[in-house]
Write a protein that holds these residues in place. Sequence first.
Motif, short mmCIF file in Angstrom:
data_model
loop_
_atom_site.label_atom_id
_atom_site.label_comp_id
_atom_site.label_asym_id
_atom_site.label_seq_id
_atom_site.Cartn_x
_atom_site.Cartn_y
_atom_site.Cartn_z
N LYS A 183 10.06 30.05 -10.82
CA LYS A 183 8.94 29.31 -10.24
C LYS A 183 7.64 30.10 -10.42
O LYS A 183 6.62 29.58 -10.88
CB LYS A 183 9.19 29.05 -8.75
CG LYS A 183 8.04 28.37 -8.03
CD LYS A 183 8.21 28.41 -6.52
CE LYS A 183 7.41 29.57 -5.96
NZ LYS A 183 7.45 29.63 -4.48
N GLN B 191 4.28 29.33 -12.72
CA GLN B 191 2.92 29.31 -12.16
C GLN B 191 1.99 30.23 -12.94
O GLN B 191 0.86 29.88 -13.25
CB GLN B 191 2.96 29.74 -10.68
CG GLN B 191 2.82 28.55 -9.76
CD GLN B 191 3.37 28.82 -8.37
OE1 GLN B 191 3.79 29.93 -8.04
NE2 GLN B 191 3.38 27.79 -7.54
N ASP C 130 5.43 22.68 -7.66
CA ASP C 130 6.01 23.89 -8.25
C ASP C 130 7.49 23.63 -8.56
O ASP C 130 8.03 22.57 -8.21
CB ASP C 130 5.79 25.11 -7.35
CG ASP C 130 6.66 25.12 -6.11
OD1 ASP C 130 7.80 24.64 -6.15
OD2 ASP C 130 6.18 25.63 -5.07
#
Length: 481
Positions: A282, A286, A301
């Motif tokens: 994750k 990002q 996300d």
Amino acid sequence: MIHTRIKELLNSTDFGKTVIVKGWIKTFRNNQFLAINDGSCLGNIQVVIDYENTDERTLKRLTTGAAVSVEGVLIESLGKGQRVEVKASQISILGDSDPEKFPLQPKKHSLEFLREIAHLRFRTNTFNAVFKVRNALSFAVHRFFNERGFVYIHTPIITGSDAEGAGEMFKVTTLDLDNPPRNDDGSINFKEDFFGKSTNLTVSGQLEGELAALAFGNIYTFGPTFRAENSNTTRHLAEFWMIEPEMAFYELKDNMDLAEELLKHVIRYALDTCSEELEFLKNRLQEEEKSKPQTERSELDLLAKLNFCLDNDFERLTYTEAIDILRRSKPNQKKQFKYLIEEWGADLQSEHERYLVEKHFKKPVILTDYPADIKAFYMRMNEPDEQGRKTVRAMDILFPGIGEIVGGSQREERYDLLVNRMKEMHIPIEDMNWFLDTRQFGSVPHSGFGLGFERLVLFVTGMTNIRDVIPFPRTPNNAEF
Ligand code: ATP
Ligand code: MN
């Protein structure tokens, strides 16, 4: 004494215990702190070296990538950043790694660079996480089917039938390519080939899977498939793994229900068992998206996206309904699609699939009842609609960021209709007697689908290129390692 895996040590509270750690050095700082990883988890264990009592030669050999065995006492760490550490009493180098030559340095490498050194990328955090998730998904697939009494069938990898995907197959031969035996008309004489006929690598286990389903009821395959299509995209491999369940007595709706349940089951399993890896992935995503314009970044996300997928029913609609939506859509009106939707009957391109999933419905979508002309011969024919248009009982599942992840259908179980359609589509009926036998001896309604395993891994890991979710990708012009 056997060594302890680092995953276990990082969770241990056995302070004062003597342990052995074996693994590879990630970093060595201040001639004192080693970070060692053994692949059991993303985390490293910190090993504190008594450098005054360690000879200089050994210290010099403690380089990134070297393999070591350390004996020491597990202690509560005083430093920040870790809970436990090992105070080394003895250290031996199992395998040196020349720091001038070792390509993985403790810094960020691009995914493109790592693809070139795919033999070493397993040692990075990103690929550790990706392949742990891949492993979990694979296990979850087997668990799902096993719990439901499906029989795992191994269908052949070398196939003598080229009914599906003609022209997209890799040939398997032992003939001398410089001097092949020929027939009188100059064509190659495959009677002299290894199998006495022309053979290929399989593009799908479905047809053989159907044979088994009409005996066991419910079966699945999970194996490698090969396609010689020249699709140089981030979603196509020449060698990929596919999960293909096939169920007797299932109609299209049962098929959709099973596919949705399977996808949710395996995603939930990954969330439950790979929290550390998914958290890491994750953050990686990002980070990667920071360099993109706001409009191209994901709204959710990775973890939110996966949970969203679990919490919502997939949208189900027919091809005809989808075409109406697409025809009226902004990108179609404003001519922003590369392929404009004008006529009913057009094949959907991935831009259309992604519009439906990402912009219109904002969730996974199952499209059914496609025009017969754009689908395979074995799909069950519907009654023509009021306008006489012919559709088949197909179902494709489309996922955000991926496009098609599942392709399936209810199969044509009626002998005469199937034979007619095979003739129309120039399928060599003589070679397919074994398949047609199922429609002659106790034929029943049945259904199945193919789930592309790497596309599933792409979705769950949030990686963006399919080459990064299989250890050694095979794509046009690339079969390294
Ligand atoms: P696409 O239109 O995306 O090429 P397809 O219609 O050829 O897919 P199917 O023949 O229905 O796909 O195969 C079933 C599933 O296998 C697809 O839904 C997809 O998940 C996966 N798949 C198909 N081709 C590839 C490929 N070249 N690489 C990886 N996965 C693939
Ligand atoms: Mn394809």
